[in-house]
Design a protein around this motif. Structure first.
Motif, PDB file in Angstrom:
ATOM      1  N   GLY A 188       0.810  -1.228   0.140  1.00 49.28           N
ATOM      2  CA  GLY A 188      -0.115   0.110   0.117  1.00 49.28           C
ATOM      3  C   GLY A 188       0.961   1.341   0.159  1.00 49.28           C
ATOM      4  O   GLY A 188       0.548   2.281  -0.661  1.00 49.28           O
TER       5      GLY A 188
ATOM      6  N   ARG B 182       2.347   1.858  -3.356  1.00 48.41           N
ATOM      7  CA  ARG B 182       1.185   2.141  -4.322  1.00 48.41           C
ATOM      8  C   ARG B 182       1.234   3.761  -4.096  1.00 48.41           C
ATOM      9  O   ARG B 182       1.099   4.408  -5.034  1.00 48.41           O
TER      10      ARG B 182
ATOM     11  N   ASP C  35     -11.083  -0.594  -0.031  1.00 46.56           N
ATOM     12  CA  ASP C  35      -9.903  -1.391   0.203  1.00 46.56           C
ATOM     13  C   ASP C  35     -10.341  -2.906  -0.201  1.00 46.56           C
ATOM     14  O   ASP C  35      -9.320  -3.616  -0.706  1.00 46.56           O
TER      15      ASP C  35
END
Ligand code: 5GP
Length: 209
Positions: A25, A28, A58
């Motif tokens: 995450g 990203r 999510d």
């Protein structure tokens, strides 16, 4: 040559695999500029939602019975069991995006990644590794969302996945985040530049221009 999508070129399917806690995450987010045009595939899972997570953003958080109905109806591109919960990629949004020429990113564990590669051999497989297992353990504990038993099982899965890393096209070690993001930007740019992706319509249009 006109490289804009819309002349029949399919999108690129990027697959990220890496242990839970490895910082997919964060990576990203750090490479958000390069990923701006890449659609993130929202997975379905039976895992409980963490406080910071949003349903539909999510994950799609589902009851097990609903997840199993989706399996029975063949609605997943891939699905796998991970540390006691089910996770899967709904196929329809991925297929629609690729057909429209949009690039798509899946963030999935090893068993699912292998299923994707088996049915979409052109998928670009990217393995995200931690700098060390000790660092991974520290990050998993720091997150403070899993029981000790689950942390141990997640570490065991991480070891198994690292043994399989040579099945992947690219390895990105997430040690210094900005360096990892730079490698990811390079991978995306290189994949978009691959000559085999050009389709006949693009060549015809170029020759006719
Ligand atoms: P977490 O519970 O930490 O969000 O995810 C656990 C693991 O499941 C991670 O390795 C994550 O990449 C993986 N995962 C998330 N979504 C999917 C999915 O749709 N399919 C598969 N096979 N794995 C997934």
């Amino acid at each position: 040559m006109d490289m804009r999508p819309g002349r029949g070129r399919r999108g690129i399917l990027f697959v990220f695999t890496g242990a839970s806690g490895v910082g997919k995450g964060s990576l990203r987010a750090a490479a958000a500029d390069a990923l701006r045009t890449v659609i993130y595939s929202v997975s379905a899972t039976t895992r409980a939602r963490r406080p910071a997570e949003t349903d539909g953003v999510d994950y799609h958080f589902l009851e097990r019975a609903e997840f199993e109905r989706m399996i029975a109806r063949g609605e997943f591109l891939e699905h796998a069991s991970y540390v006691g919960d089910l996770y899967g990629t709904p196929a329809a949004p991925v297929d629609a995006a690729l057909a429209a020429g949009r690039d798509v990113l899946l963030e999935i564990e090893l068993a699912g990644a292998r299923q994707v590669k088996a049915v979409r051999s052109e998928a670009v497989m990217i393995f995200i590794a931690p700098p060390s297992l000790a660092e991974l353990e520290r990050r998993l504990r720091g997150r403070g969302t899993d029981s000790e038993a689950k942390i141990q099982r997640r570490l065991e899965r991480a070891r198994e996945e690292i043994r399989a890393l040579r099945e992947f096209d690219y390895l990105i070690v997430n040690d210094r985040l900005e360096e990892a993001a730079e490698t990811l930007r390079a991978v995306i740019a290189a994949e978009r530049a691959r000559a085999w992706r050009v389709v006949d319509d693009e060549i015809d249009a170029f020759l006719a221009s």
